[in-house]
Design a protein around this motif. Structure first.
Motif, short mmCIF file in Angstrom:
data_model
loop_
_atom_site.label_atom_id
_atom_site.label_comp_id
_atom_site.label_asym_id
_atom_site.label_seq_id
_atom_site.Cartn_x
_atom_site.Cartn_y
_atom_site.Cartn_z
N THR A 59 0.86 -1.19 0.00
CA THR A 59 0.00 0.00 0.00
C THR A 59 0.88 1.23 0.00
OG1 THR A 59 -1.42 -1.22 1.53
CG2 THR A 59 -1.97 1.08 1.16
N LEU A 60 0.49 2.21 -0.75
CA LEU A 60 1.21 3.49 -0.75
C LEU A 60 0.18 4.61 -0.69
CD1 LEU A 60 3.95 4.96 -1.15
CD2 LEU A 60 3.47 4.96 -3.58
N GLU A 61 0.35 5.52 0.26
CA GLU A 61 -0.61 6.62 0.38
C GLU A 61 0.11 7.94 0.44
OE1 GLU A 61 -3.31 4.71 3.71
OE2 GLU A 61 -4.29 6.49 2.90
N VAL A 62 -0.38 8.91 -0.28
CA VAL A 62 0.17 10.27 -0.18
C VAL A 62 -0.99 11.25 -0.03
CG1 VAL A 62 2.27 9.82 -1.49
CG2 VAL A 62 0.24 10.57 -2.68
N ALA A 63 -0.77 12.26 0.77
CA ALA A 63 -1.79 13.31 0.93
C ALA A 63 -1.03 14.60 1.15
CB ALA A 63 -2.70 13.01 2.11
N GLU A 64 -1.58 15.69 0.68
CA GLU A 64 -0.92 16.98 0.85
C GLU A 64 -1.95 18.00 1.35
OE1 GLU A 64 2.35 17.47 -0.38
OE2 GLU A 64 2.53 19.61 0.00
N ARG A 65 -1.68 18.54 2.52
CA ARG A 65 -2.61 19.50 3.10
C ARG A 65 -2.16 20.89 2.71
NH1 ARG A 65 -5.04 20.20 9.12
NH2 ARG A 65 -4.85 22.46 9.21
N ILE A 66 -3.02 21.57 1.97
CA ILE A 66 -2.65 22.86 1.40
C ILE A 66 -3.54 23.95 2.00
CG2 ILE A 66 -2.44 24.17 -0.76
CD1 ILE A 66 -2.39 21.30 -2.11
N PRO A 67 -2.95 24.94 2.66
CA PRO A 67 -3.78 26.02 3.21
C PRO A 67 -4.32 26.89 2.08
CG PRO A 67 -1.49 26.21 3.96
CD PRO A 67 -1.53 25.14 2.96
#
Lengths: 77, 457, 301
Positions: free
Chosen positions: B340-348
C-alpha cells in the motif's frame, strides 16, 4: 512480488534499530519544535475519517493493520 | 476608596500596554490560533467531541452504507485521557453471493427468514420468491440472477452498533499506559475486544516507543445457522454459531527526524484462529469443458491465519504545506501479500480553510485457496473461496478533504473519495464459455464523510 | 507532573449568597465566586476558570522543558520562534521594563539561585551576587519579529505577572459565556467583574502582616482588580536586618526599606500586579510613588 515472512520481520527489526540506535543524533532541539507542535503534524489528524477508512478497507481488501489494530469487530472480514 | 480622576503618566502608559496585550490576543483559550494552518493549541483539560457521518455507496447497486459516529475525548489536567466512541452502521444493497456469472439465468436457493410458516402459498420478497422445499414443510427463498451478470443477493440489510472505550493514564515520569475495550453487535455477528498498551518517550521526547496488545473474540451467528464447509447450497437450516479469536501485537517507534519531518514505523503481528468463513457465500462448481454451473457449494476458509505487516508513515511540513506519505507491506499465512502506498498533501487556502487531496495505491496477490470457481470431477480442495477480497487485484483511491475552522479550534470537515478495484476479468485459464464472462467481482465505490469537531471545558 | 495540578472534578460549593468553586493552581489556592440562577453555570464557569489557570500554568511553567518558557531557556543562545500569545506577553514585559526604568525585568529570575527567602540568615556573598549579575538584564535580550534570543546564560520567566495574567484571561473567558458578576481569586490576586446581585460590593479581607491568617481590614469593590505585594511570609533575617524578598534587578539585591505590604486596585489584575510590585521596588518612596500616580492603594509599614 512475494515478501517472505522472515524478510519482513528482519526489515522491521532493522528499521526499528536504525531509528532507536541512530536516535540520539536525530531529532529537533526543544526550541525547534514549533512545526512538530502543530495539530496538522499529528500522525492522525482526523480519527473518525481514519476509522471509517480502516473499516472500509478491512471489509473490501485482504490486508489489514498498519497504524494500529485492524478494524475487526464486524462480520465483514 | 475611590479611584482618583487624575492618572499618572506611568499608569496611563500601563493602561495602554495592557489594552494592547488583550486586544490582539483576545480570548486565547478559545482562539488558540488565528490560523488553522499553524494551530499549536492542545486539548489539555478540554473535552473534545467529534461527530461524523459516512455515506458509502458501491456501483452497480451493491452495498450502500450510512454510518454515523460520535467520539468523546475527556482530557484531564495530568495528561490522562478517557475516550468513548459510538458507532451505528446501516447496510443495505446487494452483495455478490460468490457464484460465477454464466451465459444463462441462474437460480439460487437459500433458507428463508420466515421459517415456520407451514403453508404452500408462495409470496414475493424483494427480488426473490418463497418456496417450500418438496417433501418437507421448510420454507426457503429462491432467487434468479439474469444471464451474463454478476450473481448478487439483494435484500441484504443489516444494522450494527458498536462502542469503543479507552483510557490512557500518564505516570509521573511521562510513560503512558492504556487500556481499552470494545463491543460490536449486529444481527448475525457480535464481537468484543480488550487491549492494553504502553508508550514511552526518549531523547528529549524526540523518540517514542510503544507496544500494544489486542485480544478479540467474535461470534458468527447467521440466522439460518452455519453450513458445513463445501456442502451443497440448500434451503434447509444448518448448524449453530461459530467463534473466532484474534490476538494482535503492534510495536512501533515514532521519531522526530528534524524540525519538519516526523516518521513512524510500526510492526504488527496477528493471529486469528477459529471460524473465518463467510457463511453466506458459495462457490460455483462448473463443467470442465463448457463451463456451465453444475452445483453450488458453500465456501470454506482455513481456521488459522497469521498476519504480519510493516508500516512506515511520514509527516513533512514543507513550504507551508503538510505532506503525509506512508507505505505498508503485508503478508499472511493465507498467501496474501499486499503493498500500500498513500500520499496526501494539506494545502492552506486561507487562514481558516485548507484542502487536502490524497491518493492511495494498493496491490494484493491472491490467497492460496482463492478460486474463481471449482471444476466438477476434480478432488475438492480443503479450502476454497471466490470472494474478491481474497483475490488478486489493484486498487486506487482518489480523495479530497476540506477543512474549515469554525471557532476556536473547532472544525467542520468533509472528505470525498472514489475507490476502484481492478483485476483480471478474463483470466486465461477460464474454461468454456466462462471465457466470455467477467470473472472479476471487485468493487467500485464512492464515499463521503461529513464531520464536525469541537472542544469545550 | 509534580507541581500543583488542578484537583479532580470539583463541584461548586453552595453558600448563602452564591457559589464558590475552589481548586489549586500555580502553587496557590484559587477560587471563583459567582451568583448564578443555575448551579450548572457555576460549575461550567468554575471549570472554565480552572482550565484557563491550568493552560497558562502549563504553557508558561519554567519547570517544564517542553513549555514555551522551558524551550526559550533551553535554547542556549539560539533564536526561538514564539506564538502570538507569547509574543504579546513578551511585548508587555519589554514595555514594562522600559516603563519601570529597569525595575521590572523578566530575566531576573536567576537570582533565586542564590537568594532563598526561608526565614534563615543565609544571605549570599558579594561574590555570589557578582557572578549572577552578568546574566541579568532585559537589555541583553534580542526580541524581534516574533523571535527571542537570550544572552549567554540568561533565563526568563513570567512568574512576575503570570498569576495576574491568568486572572485576567479567566475573566475574559468567563465574559464569553456569562455576564453574571463574579470574583476570580488566584492566591490573593483577584478581580471582580461587577457588583453582586443585590447591588452590594464584593468584600475582600486584607491579611494582617504581623499575624498571618488574621484580617487587618477589609476592602469593598464593585469592579476591577486587587493585588497585594508583601513580605509577610518570605524574608531573610541577619544581624537584625530584615531582607525583603522583593529583589531589585538593577542591584541584584533586595530593595531597601519597602513597605511590609502594598495593596493596589486597578482595572485589570496585570496592571494591579505590576503597580504593587513596582511600588515595593520604590522602597521607602513607595507611598510617594503611589500618590504621584494617583493609584488607589493601601500600604502597611
Amino acid at each position: 512480488m512475494k515478501i517472505k515472512a522472515l524478510h519482513m520481520a528482519a526489515l522491521a527489526a532493522s528499521a526499528a534499530c536504525l531509528l532507536l540506535g541512530g536516535c540520539s543524533s536525530l531529532g529537533a532541539k526543544s526550541w525547534d519544535r514549533d512545526l512538530m507542535a502543530r495539530r496538522s503534524m499529528q500522525p492522525v489528524t482526523h480519527p473518525l475519517i481514519a476509522g471509517a477508512d480502516d473499516h472500509i478497507y478491512f471489509s473490501k481488501e485482504g490486508a489489514s493493520g498498519g497504524r494500529s489494530f485492524d478494524g475487526g469487530g464486524c462480520g465483514c472480514n | 476608596m475611590q479611584l482618583r480622576k487624575r492618572k499618572g503618566r506611568l499608569t496611563t502608559a500601563l493602561g495602554l500596554m495592557t489594552a494592547g496585550l488583550f486586544a490582539g490576543a483576545g480570548v486565547h483559550a478559545q482562539q488558540a490560533s488565528h490560523n488553522i494552518n499553524d494551530d499549536t493549541s492542545t486539548d489539555a483539560g478540554l473535552t473534545r467531541v467529534d461527530t461524523a457521518v459516512l455515506f458509502y455507496q458501491e456501483a452497480g447497486g451493491r452495498v450502500k452504507a450510512t454510518e454515523p459516529v460520535a467520539s468523546f475525548t475527556l482530557n484531564d489536567d495530568s495528561g490522562d485521557v478517557l475516550h468513548v466512541k459510538l458507532t451505528a452502521d446501516t447496510l443495505t444493497g446487494a452483495t455478490p453471493n460468490g457464484a460465477a456469472p454464466w451465459t444463462h439465468d441462474q437460480t439460487f436457493i437459500t433458507p428463508s427468514k420466515t421459517q415456520g410458516q407451514k403453508t404452500t402459498v408462495t409470496s414475493a420478497s424483494g427480488n426473490s420468491t418463497l418456496v417450500t422445499i418438496p417433501g418437507t414443510d421448510v420454507t426457503a427463498r429462491q432467487y434468479t440472477v439474469p444471464a451474463n451478470t454478476l450473481p448478487v443477493d439483494s435484500g441484504f440489510q443489516d444494522q450494527r452498533y458498536a462502542i469503543d472505550l479507552g483510557y490512557t493514564g500518564t505516570r509521573d515520569n511521562g510513560d503512558r499506559l492504556s487500556v481499552g475495550g470494545s463491543y460490536s453487535s449486529e444481527r448475525d455477528y457480535s464481537s468484543m475486544s480488550a487491549n492494553v498498551g504502553y508508550a514511552r518517550d526518549f531523547n528529549d521526547k524526540n523518540t517514542t516507543a510503544s507496544v500494544a496488545l489486542n485480544f478479540e473474540s467474535d461470534t458468527s451467528k447467521p440466522f439460518f445457522g452455519t453450513p458445513d464447509p463445501l456442502t451443497q447450497m440448500s434451503g434447509t437450516l444448518k448448524g449453530g454459531n461459530r467463534q473466532k479469536t484474534v490476538l494482535d501485537l503492534v510495536a512501533g517507534v515514532s521519531q522526530v527526524m528534524n524540525r519538519y519531518w516526523l516518521m513512524q514505523v510500526n510492526y504488527s503481528l496477528g493471529d486469528t484462529s477459529g471460524y473465518q468463513t463467510d457463511p453466506y457465500r458459495i462457490i460455483s462448481v462448473v463443467d470442465g469443458e463448457g463451463g456451465a454451473p453444475v452445483r453450488y457449494l458453500y465456501e470454506s476458509r482455513p481456521g488459522s491465519r497469521l498476519r504480519q505487516s510493516l508500516y512506515i508513515g511520514n509527516k513533512l511540513a514543507l513550504w507551508g504545506t503538510v505532506a503525509d506519505v506512508s507505505a505498508r507491506l503485508y503478508h499472511d499465512s493465507w498467501g496474501i501479500n499486499a503493498e500500500t502506498l498513500e500520499v496526501a498533501e494539506r494545502i492552506p487556502l486561507t487562514s481558516f480553510l485548507y484542502v487536502e487531496p490524497s491518493y492511495r495505491y494498493y496491490h494484493q496477490t491472491k490467497a492460496n485457496f482463492f478460486r474463481d470457481y471449482l471444476i466438477d470431477g476434480q478432488a475438492l480442495p480443503e479450502n476454497a473461496s471466490s470472494d474478491s477480497r481474497l483475490g488478486s487485484f489493484d486498487a486506487s483511491t482518489i480523495g479530497l478533504k476540506l477543512g474549515m475552522r469554525v471557532r476556536g479550534n473547532d472544525e467542520l470537515y468533509l472528505r470525498a473519495a472514489s475507490y476502484q478495484q481492478t483485476g483480471t476479468s478474463h483470466p486465461s485459464y477460464a474454461v468454456g464459455d466462462l471465457k466470455q464472462e467477467n470473472l472479476f467481482t471487485g468493487v467500485k465505490a464512492t464515499s463521503v464523510i461529513l464531520g464536525y469537531s469541537f472542544a469545550f471545558y | 507532573m509534580t507541581e500543583a495540578a488542578c484537583e479532580p472534578e470539583r463541584l461548586p460549593e453552595q453558600l448563602d449568597d452564591g457559589f464558590v468553586y475552589r481548586f489549586g493552581a500555580m502553587h496557590s489556592p484559587c477560587e471563583l465566586r459567582i451568583e448564578p440562577d443555575d448551579p450548572r453555570l457555576a460549575e461550567q464557569a468554575g471549570r472554565a476558570v480552572a482550565a484557563e489557570a491550568l493552560r497558562i500554568e502549563t504553557t508558561y511553567s519554567r519547570y517544564r522543558p517542553d513549555s514555551v518558557i522551558g524551550r526559550i531557556n533551553a535554547a542556549a543562545g539560539k533564536p526561538v520562534r514564539v506564538d502570538d500569545e507569547t509574543s504579546s506577553l513578551i511585548d508587555f514585559a519589554d514595555q514594562a521594563w522600559r516603563l519601570s526604568g529597569g525595575r521590572f525585568d523578566i530575566t531576573s529570575g536567576v537570582l533565586r539561585r542564590i537568594w532563598r527567602f526561608d526565614g534563615s540568615d543565609n544571605v549570599p556573598s558579594r561574590a555570589d551576587i557578582a557572578s549572577l549579575r552578568p546574566l541579568i538584564g532585559w537589555g541583553k535580550v534580542r526580541w524581534q519579529a516574533g523571535e527571542i534570543t537570550l544572552g549567554e546564560g540568561q533565563e526568563i520567566d513570567f512568574g512576575g505577572f503570570g498569576k495576574e495574567y491568568a486572572v485576567d484571561c479567566a475573566v475574559n473567558r468567563l465574559r464569553t459565556f456569562t455576564d453574571r458578576a463574579c470574583l476570580v481569586n488566584f492566591g490573593g490576586d483577584l478581580r471582580v467583574t461587577g457588583p453582586r446581585r443585590d447591588g452590594q460590593r464584593w468584600r475582600v479581607g486584607i491579611e494582617d502582616t504581623d499575624r498571618p491568617g488574621e484580617m487587618a481590614g477589609r476592602l469593598e469593590l464593585n469592579d476591577g482588580a486587587l493585588t497585594t505585594s508583601g513580605d509577610t511570609r518570605r524574608f531573610l533575617l541577619r544581624d537584625g536586618i530584615r531582607y525583603s524578598h522583593i529583589l531589585d534587578p538593577r542591584t541584584a539585591r533586595p530593595v531597601t526599606d519597602p513597605p511590609r505590604s502594598v495593596t493596589v486596585a486597578a482595572p485589570t489584575c496585570i496592571e494591579a500586579g505590576f503597580i504593587s510590585t513596582l511600588a515595593m521596588l520604590h522602597g521607602r518612596r513607595a507611598e510617594t510613588f503611589l500618590k504621584q500616580e494617583g493609584i488607589a492603594s493601601w500600604c502597611v509599614r
